[in-house]
Design a protein around this motif. Structure first.
Motif, PDB file in Angstrom:
ATOM      1  N   PRO A 233       2.989  11.990   1.322  1.00 18.03           N
ATOM      2  CA  PRO A 233       2.393  11.974   2.669  1.00 18.03           C
ATOM      3  C   PRO A 233       3.141  11.081   3.653  1.00 18.03           C
ATOM      4  CG  PRO A 233       0.771  11.387   0.990  1.00 18.03           C
ATOM      5  CD  PRO A 233       2.068  11.510   0.306  1.00 18.03           C
ATOM      6  N   TRP A 234       3.888  10.133   3.117  1.00 15.63           N
ATOM      7  CA  TRP A 234       4.620   9.206   3.990  1.00 15.63           C
ATOM      8  C   TRP A 234       5.916   9.799   4.524  1.00 15.63           C
ATOM      9  CZ3 TRP A 234       2.398   5.113   5.938  1.00 15.63           C
ATOM     10  CH2 TRP A 234       1.248   4.659   5.317  1.00 15.63           C
ATOM     11  N   ALA A 263       4.397  -1.102  -0.899  1.00 14.17           N
ATOM     12  CA  ALA A 263       3.400  -0.106  -1.316  1.00 14.17           C
ATOM     13  C   ALA A 263       3.826   0.568  -2.620  1.00 14.17           C
ATOM     14  CB  ALA A 263       3.217   0.932  -0.220  1.00 14.17           C
ATOM     15  N   MET A 266       3.330  -1.840  -5.491  1.00 15.05           N
ATOM     16  CA  MET A 266       1.894  -2.013  -5.760  1.00 15.05           C
ATOM     17  C   MET A 266       1.367  -0.852  -6.591  1.00 15.05           C
ATOM     18  SD  MET A 266       0.023  -3.598  -2.456  1.00 15.05           S
ATOM     19  CE  MET A 266      -1.566  -3.741  -3.219  1.00 15.05           C
ATOM     20  N   SER A 267       1.723   0.348  -6.175  1.00 14.65           N
ATOM     21  CA  SER A 267       1.257   1.530  -6.915  1.00 14.65           C
ATOM     22  C   SER A 267       1.842   1.564  -8.308  1.00 14.65           C
ATOM     23  CB  SER A 267       1.649   2.802  -6.168  1.00 14.65           C
ATOM     24  OG  SER A 267       0.830   2.933  -5.045  1.00 14.65           O
ATOM     25  N   ILE A 274      -2.756   0.236 -16.083  1.00 16.03           N
ATOM     26  CA  ILE A 274      -3.714   1.066 -16.819  1.00 16.03           C
ATOM     27  C   ILE A 274      -3.201   1.359 -18.228  1.00 16.03           C
ATOM     28  CG2 ILE A 274      -4.946   3.287 -16.846  1.00 16.03           C
ATOM     29  CD1 ILE A 274      -4.507   3.357 -13.797  1.00 16.03           C
TER      30      ILE A 274
ATOM     31  N   MET B   1       0.684  11.845   9.715  1.00 13.62           N
ATOM     32  CA  MET B   1       0.977  11.710   8.300  1.00 13.62           C
ATOM     33  C   MET B   1       0.269  12.812   7.514  1.00 13.62           C
ATOM     34  SD  MET B   1      -0.069   8.569   5.907  1.00 13.62           S
ATOM     35  CE  MET B   1       0.517   7.445   7.150  1.00 13.62           C
ATOM     36  N   LYS B   2       0.959  13.355   6.536  1.00 14.09           N
ATOM     37  CA  LYS B   2       0.343  14.410   5.723  1.00 14.09           C
ATOM     38  C   LYS B   2      -0.754  13.814   4.851  1.00 14.09           C
ATOM     39  CE  LYS B   2       4.484  17.149   4.929  1.00 14.09           C
ATOM     40  NZ  LYS B   2       5.485  17.403   3.893  1.00 14.09           N
ATOM     41  N   MET B   4      -2.558  13.429   1.301  1.00 13.35           N
ATOM     42  CA  MET B   4      -2.030  13.463  -0.059  1.00 13.35           C
ATOM     43  C   MET B   4      -2.705  14.572  -0.877  1.00 13.35           C
ATOM     44  SD  MET B   4      -1.364  10.250  -2.492  1.00 13.35           S
ATOM     45  CE  MET B   4      -3.051   9.743  -2.646  1.00 13.35           C
ATOM     46  N   ASP B   5      -1.896  15.298  -1.654  1.00 12.65           N
ATOM     47  CA  ASP B   5      -2.454  16.328  -2.536  1.00 12.65           C
ATOM     48  C   ASP B   5      -3.299  15.670  -3.617  1.00 12.65           C
ATOM     49  OD1 ASP B   5      -1.072  18.214  -1.185  1.00 12.65           O
ATOM     50  OD2 ASP B   5       0.641  18.217  -2.555  1.00 12.65           O
ATOM     51  N   VAL B   7      -4.802  15.326  -7.380  1.00 12.96           N
ATOM     52  CA  VAL B   7      -4.283  15.633  -8.714  1.00 12.96           C
ATOM     53  C   VAL B   7      -5.211  16.662  -9.360  1.00 12.96           C
ATOM     54  CG1 VAL B   7      -3.762  14.677 -10.988  1.00 12.96           C
ATOM     55  CG2 VAL B   7      -3.381  13.305  -8.949  1.00 12.96           C
ATOM     56  N   MET B 282      -1.409  12.449 -15.476  1.00 11.23           N
ATOM     57  CA  MET B 282      -2.466  12.134 -14.505  1.00 11.23           C
ATOM     58  C   MET B 282      -3.591  13.163 -14.553  1.00 11.23           C
ATOM     59  SD  MET B 282      -1.481   9.317 -13.139  1.00 11.23           S
ATOM     60  CE  MET B 282      -2.662   9.067 -11.836  1.00 11.23           C
ATOM     61  N   LYS B 288      -6.704   6.999 -13.760  1.00 11.32           N
ATOM     62  CA  LYS B 288      -7.067   6.729 -12.374  1.00 11.32           C
ATOM     63  C   LYS B 288      -7.280   5.231 -12.183  1.00 11.32           C
ATOM     64  CE  LYS B 288     -10.467   8.304  -8.982  1.00 11.32           C
ATOM     65  NZ  LYS B 288      -9.744   7.835  -7.890  1.00 11.32           N
ATOM     66  N   PRO B 289      -6.570   4.622 -11.217  1.00 10.04           N
ATOM     67  CA  PRO B 289      -6.780   3.195 -10.979  1.00 10.04           C
ATOM     68  C   PRO B 289      -8.217   2.918 -10.520  1.00 10.04           C
ATOM     69  CG  PRO B 289      -4.864   3.998  -9.783  1.00 10.04           C
ATOM     70  CD  PRO B 289      -5.589   5.187 -10.299  1.00 10.04           C
ATOM     71  N   SER B 293      -4.907   1.642  -3.930  1.00  9.37           N
ATOM     72  CA  SER B 293      -4.130   0.660  -3.162  1.00  9.37           C
ATOM     73  C   SER B 293      -2.676   1.100  -3.160  1.00  9.37           C
ATOM     74  CB  SER B 293      -4.275  -0.732  -3.766  1.00  9.37           C
ATOM     75  OG  SER B 293      -3.469  -0.833  -4.895  1.00  9.37           O
ATOM     76  N   GLY B 294      -1.845   0.294  -2.517  1.00  4.97           N
ATOM     77  CA  GLY B 294      -0.425   0.641  -2.436  1.00  4.97           C
ATOM     78  C   GLY B 294      -0.239   1.942  -1.693  1.00  4.97           C
ATOM     79  N   LEU B 295       0.550   2.824  -2.239  1.00  2.29           N
ATOM     80  CA  LEU B 295       0.849   4.096  -1.584  1.00  2.29           C
ATOM     81  C   LEU B 295      -0.402   4.940  -1.433  1.00  2.29           C
ATOM     82  CD1 LEU B 295       3.969   4.997  -3.702  1.00  2.29           C
ATOM     83  CD2 LEU B 295       4.021   4.413  -1.298  1.00  2.29           C
ATOM     84  N   ALA B 296      -1.231   4.963  -2.488  1.00  2.00           N
ATOM     85  CA  ALA B 296      -2.399   5.840  -2.501  1.00  2.00           C
ATOM     86  C   ALA B 296      -3.384   5.464  -1.404  1.00  2.00           C
ATOM     87  CB  ALA B 296      -3.074   5.777  -3.856  1.00  2.00           C
ATOM     88  N   ARG B 298      -2.946   3.847   1.377  1.00  2.00           N
ATOM     89  CA  ARG B 298      -2.455   4.134   2.708  1.00  2.00           C
ATOM     90  C   ARG B 298      -2.255   5.629   2.903  1.00  2.00           C
ATOM     91  NH1 ARG B 298       2.351   1.584   3.067  1.00  2.00           N
ATOM     92  NH2 ARG B 298       2.275   1.342   5.301  1.00  2.00           N
ATOM     93  N   GLU B 301      -5.293   7.299   4.399  1.00  2.00           N
ATOM     94  CA  GLU B 301      -5.688   6.957   5.771  1.00  2.00           C
ATOM     95  C   GLU B 301      -5.600   8.163   6.689  1.00  2.00           C
ATOM     96  OE1 GLU B 301      -3.058   3.755   6.698  1.00  2.00           O
ATOM     97  OE2 GLU B 301      -4.151   2.355   5.463  1.00  2.00           O
TER      98      GLU B 301
END
Lengths: 312, 301
Positions: A233-234, A263, A266-267, A274, B1-2, B4-5, B7, B282, B288-289, B293-296, B298, B301
């Motif tokens: 998406p970024w 980011a 972090m991910s 996990i 911004m696209k 996110m697909d 999972v 996945m 699944k966290p 956070s991080g990329l996911a 944002r 958003e």
């Protein structure tokens, strides 16, 4: 520098001459608007993903920065002499580095042996800089980082267009070549982006290799696929695969690159948590971080891109 | 911004892996409940008949085979030459040896020829081979976590085995002074088990602390439970039951009774979860966290 930089891209015939920047903005492309000033000089404006980066006037073998309004005010030789060139992000960021760097050497390379000697000297000296190769049939740029030519930051073209896999940088032909070496300006954002990119790429590659050693290729693939999915998406041209990261994105500001890498780490840290738990993730990040070049450690630490920031 | 697909979530015969695991956990609890009910019923009537009977062995065989199958499925997800491949080959081999041990315990009642000697039985061969295989996998995992070479790992492992044998022999000499009627080999094998348990259990705890809550190390939790069971067993064989009340004896028996099959169940379900993660990534829905956070984050958003 002689100005054949447009040879690193593809001339956009469909672009409207009067609204060249509109074309690049709307299509969100990386590229360059070029104005032939009719005096042997050129004015160029670089775009990264549709956003203007900077403008330059190329005069007397050097480049001088222009403001956007100065660039707009420059009249071209004729209306038809405004050209739009599509560039890949790699070509775009190399072009920017070339404009911002200082020429420190120039040489005529007669044959492959001569070229090999140059490469060996740069390796010996652990030299970082940009090399511009020019001959009637070949033009290109290659970034050297700590003595090594970087395949991810190399682009060459000939009459047929941009060369991809076909060009053997270390066993070339078509001599003689004109080669210019450019030294980086460490205060320049283009250089800062490159330095950060190399530090991040090195660290990420080490993390991925160590993670694969721990959990095997399947879980590594899962991690890479998930990160690629989250990056999508970024619209960053960053991809992970086969225990390596490829960063072909043209970040304009080091801050943008820093945000993206933060980011990403972090991910990555969360997904590894996990599977292997937070303590081992922290250990893995720390172990690999400590193996980095001291300059990279200093740079990443100054930006708080450190192991403790990416594990619980 | 696209955007996110999302999972895709995989299913096996229409059931998501998470549901299968929940089903597995429920079944494990049901088996333990039946076992506990039988034990408490026998406690009111004839507890010796309960211990002499095969009910406990049959109940144990089910998760033992399940764990070994899950271990083999995990092993099958790696290619030869990968470091985890050796770890999980050794782990699942250890579990299969223990399945053979469980079967030989059942068959022993029907075929006394299964006895190798009065002091050392066929089942002991399977138990010990199982211990050595699981021990090897523990050591390999530990070295992998610390990034140490496998050649060095094998030397450490050989050293640990020699240490366990020498320690068991020394303890046998000491214990034999108080029990001159028992043969040396019988006492040695009886003592070797708790020594191996301490080593395996200790290493498994070390690994569990190192991996924390990470899914990767959860199969080792089964070995910690085995160590608890065998510690009670060793306490019994060394005459410790003479020192505690009948109520305490019954409590220890009950703990041992439940933790033994529970150790196979823990290892088996953790291995099954790891298999789903390896096989479906996945899409298994198991990675699944806890928070985005991080990329996911944002990216949402």
């Amino acid at each position: 520098m002689a100005y054949p930089l447009s040879r690193l891209g593809v001339l956009v015939k469909a672009a409207p001459e009067k609204d060249a920047d509109g074309y690049l903005r709307e299509t969100k492309k990386t590229g360059m608007i070029e104005k032939d000033l009719g005096t042997g000089d050129y004015a160029v404006m670089l775009f990264a993903g549709g956003t203007p980066v900077s403008a330059y006037i190329l005069k007397d073998g050097g480049a001088k920065t222009l403001s956007t309004s100065e660039f707009t005010a420059f009249p071209s030789k004729s209306a038809g002499e405004v050209r739009v060139i599509d560039l890949s992000d790699v070509a775009g960021r190399l072009a920017r580095l070339a404009f911002e760097s200082r020429q420190v050497a120039r040489a005529a390379i007669q044959d492959a042996e001569d070229w090999r000697r140059h490469i060996e000297r740069w390796q010996r000296e652990n030299w970082s800089g940009l090399v511009e190769v020019s001959s009637p049939g070949l033009y290109g740029m290659a970034l050297f980082w700590r003595g090594g030519a970087q395949k991810a930051d190399m682009i060459f073209s000939n009459e047929g267009g941009i060369l991809t896999e076909t060009f053997g940088f270390e066993s070339p032909n078509g001599f003689p070549w004109e080669v210019s070496a450019f030294a980086f300006d460490e205060s320049d954002p283009a250089y800062q982006c490159a330095a950060l990119r190399y530090a991040v790429v090195d660290w990420t590659n080490m993390i991925l290799a160590r993670y694969q050693e721990l959990v095997g290729h399947k879980l590594l693939e899962t991690l890479e696929q998930e990160l690629n999915r989250q990056i999508q998406p970024w619209e960053w041209k960053i991809a992970l695969g086969r225990a390596a990261i490829t960063d072909s994105h043209f970040f304009i500001h080091p801050k943008d690159a820093e945000t993206a890498y933060r980011a990403l780490f972090m991910s990555m840290g969360m997904l590894m948590d996990i599977v292997i738990g937070s303590a081992l993730t922290r250990r893995l990040l720390k172990e690999t971080f400590d193996l980095l070049n001291p300059a990279d450690i200093r740079l990443l630490t100054s930006l708080r891109l450190i192991p403790a920031a990416f594990s619980e | 911004m696209k955007k996110m697909d999302h999972v895709k979530k995989t299913t096996i015969l229409g059931i998501p892996p998470r549901q299968i695991l929940i089903g597995g956990v429920s079944m494990a609890f049901a088996l333990l409940a039946v076992l506990s009910w039988q034990y408490f019923a026998a406690l009111q009537n004839d507890i010796d008949a309960f211990w002499d009977g095969q009910f406990f062995n049959y109940i144990t065989l089910v998760p033992a085979i399940g764990a070994a199958l899950a271990g083999s499925a995990v092993t099958g997800q790696f290619v030869r030459g990968e470091r985890p491949h050796r770890i999980w080959v050794a782990f699942s081999l250890g579990l299969w040896f223990w399945v053979a041990g469980e079967i030989s315990v059942i068959l022993f009642d029907f075929f006394p020829a299964g006895i190798v000697s009065p002091d050392f039985q066929l089942v002991d061969i399977f138990w010990l081979l199982g211990y050595f295989s699981l021990g090897l996998s523990l050591v390999l995992q530990l070295l992998s976590a610390y990034g140490m070479g496998q050649r060095r790992g094998l030397s450490i492992y050989a050293g640990m085995v020699v240490f366990a044998i020498i320690l068991a022999a020394l303890l046998t000499e000491i214990v034999r002074k108080g029990k001159p009627d028992d043969s040396w080999s019988f006492l040695f094998v009886t003592i070797l088990y708790p020594v191996l348990d301490v080593l395996a259990g200790g290493t498994a705890i070390w690994l569990s602390l190192l991996f924390g809550r990470g899914r990767w190390s959860r199969p080792w939790w089964g070995l910690i439970l085995f160590a608890i069971t065998d510690a009670i067993d060793a306490f019994y064989w060394s005459g410790g039951y003479d020192l505690v009340s009948v109520a305490a004896q019954n409590t220890l028996d009950f703990i041992s009774l439940v933790t033994y099959p529970a150790s196979y169940m823990t290892a088996g379900l953790a291995l099954l979860a790891n298999y789903f993660i390896l096989r479906y990534g996945m899409e298994s829905g198991l990675l699944k966290p806890a928070r985005e956070s991080g990329l996911a984050k944002r990216g949402m958003e």
